[in-house]
Design a protein around this motif. Structure first.
Motif, PDB file in Angstrom:
ATOM      1  N   GLU A  91      53.042  89.188  43.752  1.00 33.22           N
ATOM      2  CA  GLU A  91      52.881  89.056  42.305  1.00 33.22           C
ATOM      3  C   GLU A  91      52.636  90.423  41.677  1.00 33.22           C
ATOM      4  O   GLU A  91      51.988  91.284  42.260  1.00 33.22           O
ATOM      5  N   VAL A  92      53.193  90.592  40.482  1.00 30.76           N
ATOM      6  CA  VAL A  92      52.838  91.734  39.626  1.00 30.76           C
ATOM      7  C   VAL A  92      51.721  91.257  38.707  1.00 30.76           C
ATOM      8  O   VAL A  92      51.846  90.214  38.056  1.00 30.76           O
ATOM      9  N   LEU A  93      50.626  92.003  38.654  1.00 31.15           N
ATOM     10  CA  LEU A  93      49.430  91.588  37.925  1.00 31.15           C
ATOM     11  C   LEU A  93      49.268  92.395  36.650  1.00 31.15           C
ATOM     12  O   LEU A  93      49.614  93.579  36.596  1.00 31.15           O
ATOM     13  N   GLY A  94      48.711  91.751  35.623  1.00 29.33           N
ATOM     14  CA  GLY A  94      48.464  92.421  34.359  1.00 29.33           C
ATOM     15  C   GLY A  94      47.124  92.011  33.780  1.00 29.33           C
ATOM     16  O   GLY A  94      46.379  91.230  34.393  1.00 29.33           O
ATOM     17  N   ARG A 171      62.739  90.932  45.518  1.00 22.13           N
ATOM     18  CA  ARG A 171      61.575  91.665  45.026  1.00 22.13           C
ATOM     19  C   ARG A 171      61.735  92.034  43.553  1.00 22.13           C
ATOM     20  O   ARG A 171      60.784  91.946  42.772  1.00 22.13           O
ATOM     21  N   ILE A 172      62.937  92.439  43.176  1.00 25.34           N
ATOM     22  CA  ILE A 172      63.171  92.808  41.771  1.00 25.34           C
ATOM     23  C   ILE A 172      63.082  91.572  40.882  1.00 25.34           C
ATOM     24  O   ILE A 172      62.498  91.617  39.788  1.00 25.34           O
ATOM     25  N   LEU A 176      60.429  91.171  37.815  1.00 28.61           N
ATOM     26  CA  LEU A 176      60.868  90.937  36.435  1.00 28.61           C
ATOM     27  C   LEU A 176      60.313  89.629  35.891  1.00 28.61           C
ATOM     28  O   LEU A 176      59.903  89.552  34.724  1.00 28.61           O
ATOM     29  N   LEU A 177      60.282  88.594  36.730  1.00 31.68           N
ATOM     30  CA  LEU A 177      59.749  87.301  36.287  1.00 31.68           C
ATOM     31  C   LEU A 177      58.269  87.424  35.937  1.00 31.68           C
ATOM     32  O   LEU A 177      57.825  86.923  34.888  1.00 31.68           O
ATOM     33  N   ASP A 178      57.490  88.099  36.778  1.00 32.47           N
ATOM     34  CA  ASP A 178      56.061  88.285  36.506  1.00 32.47           C
ATOM     35  C   ASP A 178      55.839  89.147  35.265  1.00 32.47           C
ATOM     36  O   ASP A 178      54.973  88.849  34.438  1.00 32.47           O
ATOM     37  N   LEU A 179      56.607  90.219  35.127  1.00 39.51           N
ATOM     38  CA  LEU A 179      56.469  91.078  33.949  1.00 39.51           C
ATOM     39  C   LEU A 179      56.801  90.306  32.681  1.00 39.51           C
ATOM     40  O   LEU A 179      56.154  90.472  31.644  1.00 39.51           O
ATOM     41  N   ILE A 234      65.702  92.457  29.002  1.00 39.72           N
ATOM     42  CA  ILE A 234      65.680  91.101  28.466  1.00 39.72           C
ATOM     43  C   ILE A 234      66.120  90.195  29.595  1.00 39.72           C
ATOM     44  O   ILE A 234      67.230  90.343  30.121  1.00 39.72           O
ATOM     45  N   ILE A 235      65.254  89.290  30.007  1.00 41.59           N
ATOM     46  CA  ILE A 235      65.536  88.477  31.189  1.00 41.59           C
ATOM     47  C   ILE A 235      65.723  87.008  30.819  1.00 41.59           C
ATOM     48  O   ILE A 235      65.171  86.523  29.836  1.00 41.59           O
TER      49      ILE A 235
END
Length: 246
Positions: A91-94, A171-172, A176-179, A234-235
């Protein structure tokens, strides 16, 4: 409530100056926005705020049993090692994300590492102060409930991660989904990630070479999964989820 883009530090920036975190600041974070004022005040009084510079380790296995971590600003990533010591991006965390499972289930083997991708401000609180002081129940009873419910699921996740071998594309897509979930703004075209991330930033985030990241992004652009506009991504979140399941 989405995170404010101004809370994110870009690659190469100097470490942020330490600043006091107010109850109002905590209440604006998505993960904490549902807490009543008195619990936010209790959390702020019990929480220690630390600065982590870009690329530093926030926690890793064997060092995280005595704290729950709250991302207050910046971008971090949660990585799990397979049995072959390969790094898998979980996960990318924010801002507003809370990392608690390893400390609340101390007997669970997790092989997790949390790393600061940009300069980060992190709040730390002990499991007992969080559960007994904020949630309001004895820690022992809370741990028993977690072991009965989450414990088995966590062991299955660990077993699965041992055999996981993520491609650069996967991974990308995860990044992108987490961001998009944590920093994005919805419009008719999809989810806009207005972070001015370069191809090199994406390569660094998912730990691959710049040419591999560029090749993957070109394919995603051709497939209509991702668009680029004035430096923004833009995803299409639905297409990403379908691709990850296939």
């Amino acid at each position: 409530m989405k995170r404010k883009i101004g809370e994110i530090r870009q690659s190469g920036a100097r470490p942020p100056r330490p600043r006091a975190i107010s109850v109002q600041d905590l209440g604006k974070l998505e993960g904490l926005a549902g807490l009543p004022l008195r619990k936010l005040e209790a959390l702020r009084a019990r929480m220690t705020v630390r600065q982590f510079s870009k690329r530093s380790i926030i926690y890793e296995e064997g060092q995280s049993g005595d704290a729950v971590y709250v991302v207050l600003s910046g971008i971090a990533r949660l990585v799990c090692l397979s049995r072959k010591r390969k790094r898998n991006l979980l996960e990318v965390l924010g801002p507003g994300d809370v990392m608690e499972i390893p400390s609340l289930l101390p007997d669970i083997h997790h092989r997790l590492s949390c790393e600061a991708f940009t300069d980060c401000q992190i709040g730390q609180i002990s499991p007992s102060e969080l559960v007994e002081g904020i949630v309001g129940i004895p820690l022992r009873e809370f741990n028993e409930a977690l072991n009965l419910t989450v414990g088995r699921w966590w062991k299955l996740l660990e077993r699965h991660s041992n055999f996981l071998d993520q491609s650069v594309r996967e991974r990308i897509l995860i990044a992108l989904l987490d961001l998009g979930r944590k920093f994005g703004v919805r419009d008719d075209r999809g989810t806009i990630i207005d972070l001015r991330l370069t191809g090199q930033d994406i390569a660094d985030l998912v730990e691959c070479s710049r040419p591999k990241a560029s090749e993957c992004l070109k394919k995603l652009l051709a497939e209509g999964v991702v668009m680029r506009e004035q430096g923004r991504f833009i995803i299409d979140s639905a297409k990403i989820q379908i691709s990850l399941r296939s």
